[in-house]
Scaffold this motif. Structure first.
Motif, PDB file in Angstrom:
ATOM      1  N   LEU A 254       0.836  -1.375   0.045  1.00 33.55           N
ATOM      2  CA  LEU A 254      -0.003  -0.061  -0.032  1.00 33.55           C
ATOM      3  C   LEU A 254       0.761   1.315  -0.053  1.00 33.55           C
ATOM      4  O   LEU A 254       0.449   2.359  -0.419  1.00 33.55           O
ATOM      5  CB  LEU A 254      -0.842   0.213   1.180  1.00 33.55           C
ATOM      6  N   ARG A 255       2.126   1.128   0.667  1.00 33.41           N
ATOM      7  CA  ARG A 255       2.999   2.315   0.480  1.00 33.41           C
ATOM      8  C   ARG A 255       3.877   2.301  -0.609  1.00 33.41           C
ATOM      9  O   ARG A 255       4.427   3.628  -0.854  1.00 33.41           O
ATOM     10  CB  ARG A 255       3.938   2.207   1.744  1.00 33.41           C
ATOM     11  N   THR A 256       3.686   1.621  -1.860  1.00 30.99           N
ATOM     12  CA  THR A 256       4.319   1.513  -3.016  1.00 30.99           C
ATOM     13  C   THR A 256       4.583   2.907  -3.685  1.00 30.99           C
ATOM     14  O   THR A 256       5.574   3.388  -3.910  1.00 30.99           O
ATOM     15  CB  THR A 256       4.108   0.261  -3.734  1.00 30.99           C
ATOM     16  N   TYR A 257       3.444   3.468  -3.784  1.00 33.70           N
ATOM     17  CA  TYR A 257       3.268   4.757  -4.785  1.00 33.70           C
ATOM     18  C   TYR A 257       3.173   5.874  -3.860  1.00 33.70           C
ATOM     19  O   TYR A 257       2.872   6.912  -4.499  1.00 33.70           O
ATOM     20  CB  TYR A 257       2.060   4.429  -5.727  1.00 33.70           C
ATOM     21  N   GLN A 258       3.478   5.896  -2.696  1.00 33.10           N
ATOM     22  CA  GLN A 258       3.408   7.235  -1.748  1.00 33.10           C
ATOM     23  C   GLN A 258       3.782   8.295  -2.303  1.00 33.10           C
ATOM     24  O   GLN A 258       3.388   9.271  -2.274  1.00 33.10           O
ATOM     25  CB  GLN A 258       3.393   7.058  -0.420  1.00 33.10           C
ATOM     26  N   PRO A 259       5.136   8.175  -2.777  1.00 33.32           N
ATOM     27  CA  PRO A 259       5.731   9.630  -3.341  1.00 33.32           C
ATOM     28  C   PRO A 259       5.016  10.119  -4.720  1.00 33.32           C
ATOM     29  O   PRO A 259       4.825  11.427  -4.584  1.00 33.32           O
ATOM     30  CB  PRO A 259       7.119   8.959  -3.778  1.00 33.32           C
ATOM     31  N   GLU A 260       4.504   9.254  -5.686  1.00 36.02           N
ATOM     32  CA  GLU A 260       3.745   9.801  -6.655  1.00 36.02           C
ATOM     33  C   GLU A 260       2.441  10.163  -6.220  1.00 36.02           C
ATOM     34  O   GLU A 260       1.768  10.927  -6.765  1.00 36.02           O
ATOM     35  CB  GLU A 260       3.494   8.611  -7.763  1.00 36.02           C
ATOM     36  N   GLU A 261       1.981   9.437  -5.355  1.00 36.43           N
ATOM     37  CA  GLU A 261       0.528   9.971  -4.887  1.00 36.43           C
ATOM     38  C   GLU A 261       0.526  11.213  -4.167  1.00 36.43           C
ATOM     39  O   GLU A 261      -0.394  12.261  -4.510  1.00 36.43           O
ATOM     40  CB  GLU A 261      -0.055   9.049  -3.847  1.00 36.43           C
ATOM     41  N   LYS A 262       1.684  11.515  -3.448  1.00 40.37           N
ATOM     42  CA  LYS A 262       1.790  13.020  -2.581  1.00 40.37           C
ATOM     43  C   LYS A 262       1.955  13.852  -3.678  1.00 40.37           C
ATOM     44  O   LYS A 262       1.102  15.218  -3.660  1.00 40.37           O
ATOM     45  CB  LYS A 262       3.088  12.846  -1.791  1.00 40.37           C
ATOM     46  N   GLU A 263       2.895  13.703  -4.723  1.00 37.84           N
ATOM     47  CA  GLU A 263       3.140  14.756  -5.885  1.00 37.84           C
ATOM     48  C   GLU A 263       1.803  14.963  -6.740  1.00 37.84           C
ATOM     49  O   GLU A 263       1.435  16.099  -7.031  1.00 37.84           O
ATOM     50  CB  GLU A 263       4.304  13.941  -6.689  1.00 37.84           C
ATOM     51  N   SER A 264       0.891  14.212  -7.080  1.00 39.11           N
ATOM     52  CA  SER A 264      -0.289  14.096  -7.677  1.00 39.11           C
ATOM     53  C   SER A 264      -1.224  15.013  -7.080  1.00 39.11           C
ATOM     54  O   SER A 264      -1.823  15.611  -7.564  1.00 39.11           O
ATOM     55  CB  SER A 264      -0.858  12.857  -7.950  1.00 39.11           C
ATOM     56  N   LEU A 265      -1.333  14.737  -5.467  1.00 42.83           N
ATOM     57  CA  LEU A 265      -2.210  15.691  -4.698  1.00 42.83           C
ATOM     58  C   LEU A 265      -1.766  17.018  -4.745  1.00 42.83           C
ATOM     59  O   LEU A 265      -2.446  18.135  -4.600  1.00 42.83           O
ATOM     60  CB  LEU A 265      -2.377  15.077  -3.410  1.00 42.83           C
ATOM     61  N   GLU A 266      -0.373  17.005  -4.431  1.00 40.71           N
ATOM     62  CA  GLU A 266       0.037  18.344  -4.349  1.00 40.71           C
ATOM     63  C   GLU A 266      -0.131  19.123  -5.777  1.00 40.71           C
ATOM     64  O   GLU A 266      -0.529  20.553  -5.596  1.00 40.71           O
ATOM     65  CB  GLU A 266       1.581  18.556  -3.870  1.00 40.71           C
ATOM     66  N   LYS A 267       0.039  18.673  -6.652  1.00 37.09           N
ATOM     67  CA  LYS A 267      -0.220  19.391  -8.030  1.00 37.09           C
ATOM     68  C   LYS A 267      -1.790  19.849  -8.310  1.00 37.09           C
ATOM     69  O   LYS A 267      -2.172  20.740  -8.792  1.00 37.09           O
ATOM     70  CB  LYS A 267       0.095  18.319  -9.180  1.00 37.09           C
ATOM     71  N   TYR A 268      -2.775  18.786  -7.732  1.00 36.37           N
ATOM     72  CA  TYR A 268      -4.209  18.975  -7.875  1.00 36.37           C
ATOM     73  C   TYR A 268      -4.346  20.301  -6.938  1.00 36.37           C
ATOM     74  O   TYR A 268      -5.134  21.089  -7.373  1.00 36.37           O
ATOM     75  CB  TYR A 268      -4.687  17.877  -7.288  1.00 36.37           C
ATOM     76  N   GLN A 269      -3.834  20.201  -5.820  1.00 33.90           N
ATOM     77  CA  GLN A 269      -3.984  21.455  -4.900  1.00 33.90           C
ATOM     78  C   GLN A 269      -3.544  22.700  -5.300  1.00 33.90           C
ATOM     79  O   GLN A 269      -4.287  23.962  -5.321  1.00 33.90           O
ATOM     80  CB  GLN A 269      -3.575  20.966  -3.605  1.00 33.90           C
ATOM     81  N   ALA A 270      -2.341  22.892  -5.997  1.00 35.75           N
ATOM     82  CA  ALA A 270      -1.896  23.667  -6.575  1.00 35.75           C
ATOM     83  C   ALA A 270      -2.686  24.305  -7.655  1.00 35.75           C
ATOM     84  O   ALA A 270      -2.867  25.778  -7.729  1.00 35.75           O
ATOM     85  CB  ALA A 270      -0.260  23.715  -7.112  1.00 35.75           C
ATOM     86  N   HIS A 271      -3.067  23.491  -8.502  1.00 42.19           N
ATOM     87  CA  HIS A 271      -3.934  23.908  -9.638  1.00 42.19           C
ATOM     88  C   HIS A 271      -5.439  24.564  -8.905  1.00 42.19           C
ATOM     89  O   HIS A 271      -5.826  25.438  -9.436  1.00 42.19           O
ATOM     90  CB  HIS A 271      -4.219  22.664 -10.249  1.00 42.19           C
ATOM     91  N   LEU A 272      -5.957  24.000  -7.904  1.00 46.19           N
ATOM     92  CA  LEU A 272      -7.136  24.701  -7.304  1.00 46.19           C
ATOM     93  C   LEU A 272      -6.870  25.821  -6.690  1.00 46.19           C
ATOM     94  O   LEU A 272      -7.656  26.859  -7.066  1.00 46.19           O
ATOM     95  CB  LEU A 272      -7.546  23.766  -6.078  1.00 46.19           C
ATOM     96  N   CYS A 273      -5.541  26.208  -6.172  1.00 48.34           N
ATOM     97  CA  CYS A 273      -5.325  27.522  -5.649  1.00 48.34           C
ATOM     98  C   CYS A 273      -5.137  28.433  -7.057  1.00 48.34           C
ATOM     99  O   CYS A 273      -5.694  29.517  -6.887  1.00 48.34           O
ATOM    100  CB  CYS A 273      -4.236  27.356  -4.959  1.00 48.34           C
ATOM    101  N   ALA A 274      -4.503  28.048  -8.057  1.00 44.99           N
ATOM    102  CA  ALA A 274      -4.329  28.895  -9.179  1.00 44.99           C
ATOM    103  C   ALA A 274      -5.618  29.289  -9.848  1.00 44.99           C
ATOM    104  O   ALA A 274      -5.767  30.245 -10.318  1.00 44.99           O
ATOM    105  CB  ALA A 274      -3.490  28.190 -10.115  1.00 44.99           C
ATOM    106  N   CYS A 275      -6.811  28.452  -9.779  1.00 40.19           N
ATOM    107  CA  CYS A 275      -7.825  28.778 -10.216  1.00 40.19           C
ATOM    108  C   CYS A 275      -8.883  29.036  -9.204  1.00 40.19           C
ATOM    109  O   CYS A 275     -10.258  29.296  -9.779  1.00 40.19           O
ATOM    110  CB  CYS A 275      -8.511  27.687 -11.385  1.00 40.19           C
ATOM    111  N   GLY A 276      -8.508  29.367  -8.119  1.00 43.22           N
ATOM    112  CA  GLY A 276      -9.564  30.047  -7.111  1.00 43.22           C
ATOM    113  C   GLY A 276     -10.372  29.218  -6.452  1.00 43.22           C
ATOM    114  O   GLY A 276     -11.658  29.608  -5.990  1.00 43.22           O
ATOM    115  N   GLY A 277     -10.478  27.910  -6.068  1.00 40.40           N
ATOM    116  CA  GLY A 277     -11.263  27.034  -5.384  1.00 40.40           C
ATOM    117  C   GLY A 277     -11.570  25.615  -5.686  1.00 40.40           C
ATOM    118  O   GLY A 277     -10.809  25.032  -6.363  1.00 40.40           O
ATOM    119  N   GLY A 278     -12.517  25.087  -5.196  1.00 38.57           N
ATOM    120  CA  GLY A 278     -12.863  23.476  -5.033  1.00 38.57           C
ATOM    121  C   GLY A 278     -13.755  23.327  -6.331  1.00 38.57           C
ATOM    122  O   GLY A 278     -14.672  22.496  -6.146  1.00 38.57           O
ATOM    123  N   ASP A 279     -13.741  24.006  -7.544  1.00 37.40           N
ATOM    124  CA  ASP A 279     -14.412  23.499  -8.514  1.00 37.40           C
ATOM    125  C   ASP A 279     -14.099  22.107  -9.072  1.00 37.40           C
ATOM    126  O   ASP A 279     -13.017  21.663  -9.436  1.00 37.40           O
ATOM    127  CB  ASP A 279     -14.308  24.601 -10.042  1.00 37.40           C
TER     128      ASP A 279
END
Ligand code: FAD
Ligand code: FES
Ligand code: MG
Length: 282
Positions: A254-279
């Motif tokens: 279950l821990r195998t992909y943790q670095p990739e999963e963390k990076e993917s979540l960070e990119k998603y959150q950064a994208h949300l901030c850039a476009c102003g919210g939880g659309d």
């Protein structure tokens, strides 16, 4: 496309959604799951079928990473791309006698449908719902109605028994004969709790949650070791005999992909901030 009929937050980071999926709803049985994809570019994620009502299925999920956070931003009336299922083997819900269902955290979402099936087969059903604190307790009312008796535990003592669900299970076993137990929750909780029933030789089921991709036994990503043999949780499970599961192997995978999963979540959150919210169209 599959329409979200209802969506609500049950607890912090935990969402409940009803999705119109007639084919899945008409065939679903306790213990089965769906694999869904939010849009054409989305990854596939497995979620348990927690209830069925007419043409709709209910999912209850915790927003832990990119896809579940994205899904949590969807509302009633929105559509998602794919809902494949029902997948996996149904729970064994024949007559055992007295059954105890133990839920930890969001794993509790899987229990009411199993409880109702066990009741329909003539079992006495005792539910044990545990959580870190009272605000994270799920489906208390529903479990209360589905079971003959419901016991609650919280790690911090904010509601019910102050301690772990495993302690309540020990108490039930000390006071009456128990013939079958289900334990559904985080892998560590299932590993520890099933040791309570091992010495007594009580039939104990756990629902395993390895990473799944296709859900049809083709990709091999969900392999787990049970009784020394390789099994694919999507087609051979997800429920297995708890006392035969290699939980350490499961937790490591279950821990195998943790670095990739963390990076993917960070990119998603950064994208949300850039476009102003939880659309959800982010
Ligand atoms: P990520 O950041 O990608 O991953 C977070 C963690 O989730 C990972 O470290 C890994 O442990 C797990 N995970 C990631 N991708 C997958 C995947 N494709 N398959 C399985 N696990 C994955 N969760 C619920 O909240 N409610 C449920 O009812 C539920 N039912 C499940 C039923 C089955 C049969 C299985 C195998 C898993 C179930 N899960 C459930 C877990 C759920 O699938 C993951 O939380 C989800 O895939 C995480 O996706 P993410 O992109 O948001 O998180
Ligand atoms: Fe691919 Fe089980 S998810 S084999
Ligand atoms: Mg993911």
């Amino acid at each position: 496309m599959f329409r979200i009929e209802k969506s609500e937050q049950l607890a912090e980071k935990i969402c409940q959604m009803w999705i119109r999926a007639p084919h899945v709803a008409h065939h679903a049985q306790a213990g089965q799951f769906v694999i869904l994809r939010i849009d054409e570019k989305g990854e596939r994620i497995p979620l348990t079928i927690s209830a069925v009502d007419g043409d709709a299925i209910r999912i209850i999920f915790m927003a832990v990473g990119k896809t579940t956070n994205h899904l949590a931003a969807f509302h009633a009336g929105d559509h998602i791309q794919d809902v494949a299922g029902p997948l996996g083997k149904p729970s064994e819900t024949h007559k055992f006698g007295t059954c105890v269902l133990v839920g930890g955290g969001v794993g509790t979402a899987s229990l009411p449908i199993i409880a109702r099936a066990l009741k329909a087969s003539g079992n006495r059903v005792i539910g044990i719902v545990g959580a870190r604190n009272k605000s994270l307790l799920l489906l208390e009312d529903e479990m209360g109605k589905a079971c003959d008796e419901l016991l609650i535990s919280t790690d911090d003592g904010s509601k019910g028994f102050h301690g772990f669900a495993a302690d309540l299970l020990k108490q039930v076993m000390a006071r009456e004969p128990v013939h079958a137990v289900w334990i559904i929750g985080p892998a560590m909780m299932m590993k520890v709790t099933c040791e309570v029933t091992r010495p007594a030789g009580i039939r104990t089921f756990v629902s395993l949650n390895p990473v799944m991709v296709d859900g049809t036994g083709m990709c091999g990503s969900c392999r787990v070791i049970v009784d020394g043999a390789t099994k694919f949780a999507c087609v051979d499970g997800p429920e297995f005999d708890a006392h035969k599961v290699d939980f350490n192997g499961l937790m490591q995978r279950l821990r195998t992909y943790q670095p990739e999963e963390k990076e993917s979540l960070e990119k998603y959150q950064a994208h949300l901030c850039a476009c102003g919210g939880g659309d959800h169209h982010a």
